[in-house]
Design a protein around this motif. Structure first.
Motif, mmCIF file in Angstrom:
data_model
loop_
_atom_site.group_PDB
_atom_site.id
_atom_site.type_symbol
_atom_site.label_atom_id
_atom_site.label_comp_id
_atom_site.label_asym_id
_atom_site.label_seq_id
_atom_site.Cartn_x
_atom_site.Cartn_y
_atom_site.Cartn_z
ATOM 1 N N ILE A 20 0.860 -1.179 0.000
ATOM 2 C CA ILE A 20 0.000 0.000 0.000
ATOM 3 C C ILE A 20 0.897 1.230 0.000
ATOM 4 C CG2 ILE A 20 -1.761 1.268 1.294
ATOM 5 C CD1 ILE A 20 -2.611 -1.423 2.504
ATOM 6 N N CYS A 23 1.588 6.955 1.684
ATOM 7 C CA CYS A 23 0.725 8.067 2.081
ATOM 8 C C CYS A 23 -0.630 7.594 2.610
ATOM 9 C CB CYS A 23 0.531 9.033 0.924
ATOM 10 S SG CYS A 23 -0.243 8.288 -0.524
ATOM 11 N N LEU A 24 -0.939 6.292 2.444
ATOM 12 C CA LEU A 24 -2.212 5.757 2.916
ATOM 13 C C LEU A 24 -2.032 5.006 4.230
ATOM 14 C CD1 LEU A 24 -3.843 4.349 -0.356
ATOM 15 C CD2 LEU A 24 -4.120 6.603 0.670
ATOM 16 N N LYS A 25 -2.912 5.280 5.165
ATOM 17 C CA LYS A 25 -2.911 4.566 6.439
ATOM 18 C C LYS A 25 -3.429 3.146 6.237
ATOM 19 C CE LYS A 25 -4.470 6.930 9.856
ATOM 20 N NZ LYS A 25 -5.422 7.612 10.781
ATOM 21 N N SER A 26 -4.427 3.015 5.348
ATOM 22 C CA SER A 26 -5.017 1.711 5.077
ATOM 23 C C SER A 26 -5.904 1.804 3.847
ATOM 24 C CB SER A 26 -5.866 1.232 6.261
ATOM 25 O OG SER A 26 -6.989 2.085 6.436
ATOM 26 N N VAL A 27 -6.274 0.642 3.311
ATOM 27 C CA VAL A 27 -7.364 0.553 2.344
ATOM 28 C C VAL A 27 -8.328 -0.492 2.887
ATOM 29 C CG1 VAL A 27 -5.990 1.245 0.342
ATOM 30 C CG2 VAL A 27 -6.178 -1.169 0.926
ATOM 31 N N ASN A 36 -1.583 -0.527 6.565
ATOM 32 C CA ASN A 36 -0.299 -0.339 5.901
ATOM 33 C C ASN A 36 0.834 -0.401 6.926
ATOM 34 O OD1 ASN A 36 1.814 0.331 4.251
ATOM 35 N ND2 ASN A 36 1.031 2.331 3.646
ATOM 36 N N CYS A 49 -0.031 13.643 -3.404
ATOM 37 C CA CYS A 49 0.069 12.191 -3.566
ATOM 38 C C CYS A 49 -0.815 11.801 -4.750
ATOM 39 C CB CYS A 49 -0.408 11.463 -2.314
ATOM 40 S SG CYS A 49 0.499 11.861 -0.809
ATOM 41 N N ALA A 60 -9.822 4.291 0.319
ATOM 42 C CA ALA A 60 -8.474 4.685 0.739
ATOM 43 C C ALA A 60 -8.555 5.659 1.911
ATOM 44 C CB ALA A 60 -7.736 5.337 -0.428
ATOM 45 N N GLU A 61 -7.717 5.431 2.925
ATOM 46 C CA GLU A 61 -7.643 6.344 4.069
ATOM 47 C C GLU A 61 -6.254 6.971 4.114
ATOM 48 O OE1 GLU A 61 -8.271 6.520 8.930
ATOM 49 O OE2 GLU A 61 -8.383 4.599 7.886
ATOM 50 N N LEU A 62 -6.194 8.261 3.897
ATOM 51 C CA LEU A 62 -4.925 8.982 3.895
ATOM 52 C C LEU A 62 -4.391 9.127 5.323
ATOM 53 C CD1 LEU A 62 -3.152 10.455 1.709
ATOM 54 C CD2 LEU A 62 -4.169 12.573 2.543
ATOM 55 N N GLU A 65 -5.750 12.985 6.717
ATOM 56 C CA GLU A 65 -6.916 13.415 5.949
ATOM 57 C C GLU A 65 -7.383 14.824 6.308
ATOM 58 O OE1 GLU A 65 -9.973 10.457 6.273
ATOM 59 O OE2 GLU A 65 -9.159 9.338 4.570
#
Length: 299
Positions: A20, A23-27, A36, A49, A60-62, A65
């Motif tokens: 992942i 820049c993303l914490k998780s999907v 991630n 990004c 997607a969780e930035l 955010e």
């Protein structure tokens, strides 16, 4: 760094990387979250990004955010097909709910025809395979693809990067990140698919081919049946049949998803906003050109 570019699908699906972007914490998919492990700190984030090839069935969780805006732009002409199987109790249940009677009749007829003519065996290589068996199956798969495409490597996406796509596949299968589904006729592999497994949630059908001598047995549909049967038995809620909603996929899928560009840019930054607008403009221009070309072709 001002802008960071990521090709999401390649890192997340291809070669079982499951990577992942930082820049993303998780999907996430519904209630399943893929965290991630290599997430960046807030102060490491670039101002922009840029993420291409993001399937919109995922969320997607930035990392930060609160301090970023996002632009989502559809990738014109890119859609994917999927089977959502979480509400199906069995393979037959899914088939009755979401496929036409003619497909079910033809599938049953093709499997009976194959099994009457040959000693048939269906194998799922997942969690256990020897290096030798894996290599032999890959050799057979490569010959199948070459045979069906008349040796034209450039006409088959998987074959174009064969070494990268098949690197360490046996190890990946033993780690339960990939699988090979195989149909044998008289101890000869006649249909093989390479699949990727994401967090016991998504089964991604990356490529499939079959022996051209067995064209009359509807092996593409039999492979989809194997995918569906395995996913339901192993409680995988989502089967991704990949980009391209072709006729044989549409007969099986009960969901279509779009591919998007995601552009995250820092709030209150004139530079970030300007770059994001410029990148979005380029994407929209490409989409417009593709749409015009399609209209011209249809005339």
């Amino acid at each position: 760094m001002v802008i960071k570019r990521n090709l999401f699908l390649w890192d997340f699906y291809k070669c079982s990387k499951g990577i992942i972007p930082g820049c993303l914490k998780s999907v996430s998919y519904q209630q399943s979250e893929f965290k991630n492990p290599n997430v960046l700190n807030k102060d490491q984030l670039p101002k922009v990004c840029y993420m291409s090839l993001f399937p919109n069935f995922l969320k997607a969780e930035l990392v930060d955010e609160d301090n970023y805006e996002v632009k989502k732009i559809e990738h014109y002409g890119f859609s994917g097909a999927a089977m959502l199987v979480s509400d199906s109790n069995s393979t037959d249940d899914y088939l009755k709910k979401f496929t036409k009677r003619q497909l079910r009749v033809n599938l049953k007829r093709a499997m009976k025809k194959l099994e009457d003519a040959h000693a048939v065996k269906y194998e799922y290589h997942f969690g256990d395979i020897s290096d030798e068996t894996c290599q032999n199956l890959l050799n057979a798969l490569k010959n199948m693809i070459l045979g069906r495409f008349d040796g034209r490597v450039e006409d088959h996406v998987f074959l174009m990067e064969w070494d990268k796509n098949t690197e360490n596949l046996a190890e990946s299968i033993r780690d339960k990140k990939s699988s090979l589904f195989v149909v044998y006729a008289d101890d000869k592999p006649i249909s093989i698919s390479v699949n990727r497994h994401i967090n016991n949630t998504i089964l991604f059908s990356e490529t499939h081919s079959f022996d051209a001598d067995y064209t009359n047995y509807s092996l593409g549909h039999i492979d989809n049946y194997m995918l569906l049967n395995w996913a339901i038995e192993n409680q995988y809620p989502y089967i991704d049949l990949g980009i391209g909603v072709f006729d044989y996929k549409s007969k099986w899928c009960n969901s279509i998803y779009d591919i998007e560009y995601l552009i995250f840019y820092k709030k209150k930054s004139v530079l970030a906003y300007t770059i994001a607008q410029f990148e979005a403009g380029k994407i929209n221009l490409k989409n417009t050109v593709k749409a015009l070309k399609d209209r011209i072709k249809k005339k």
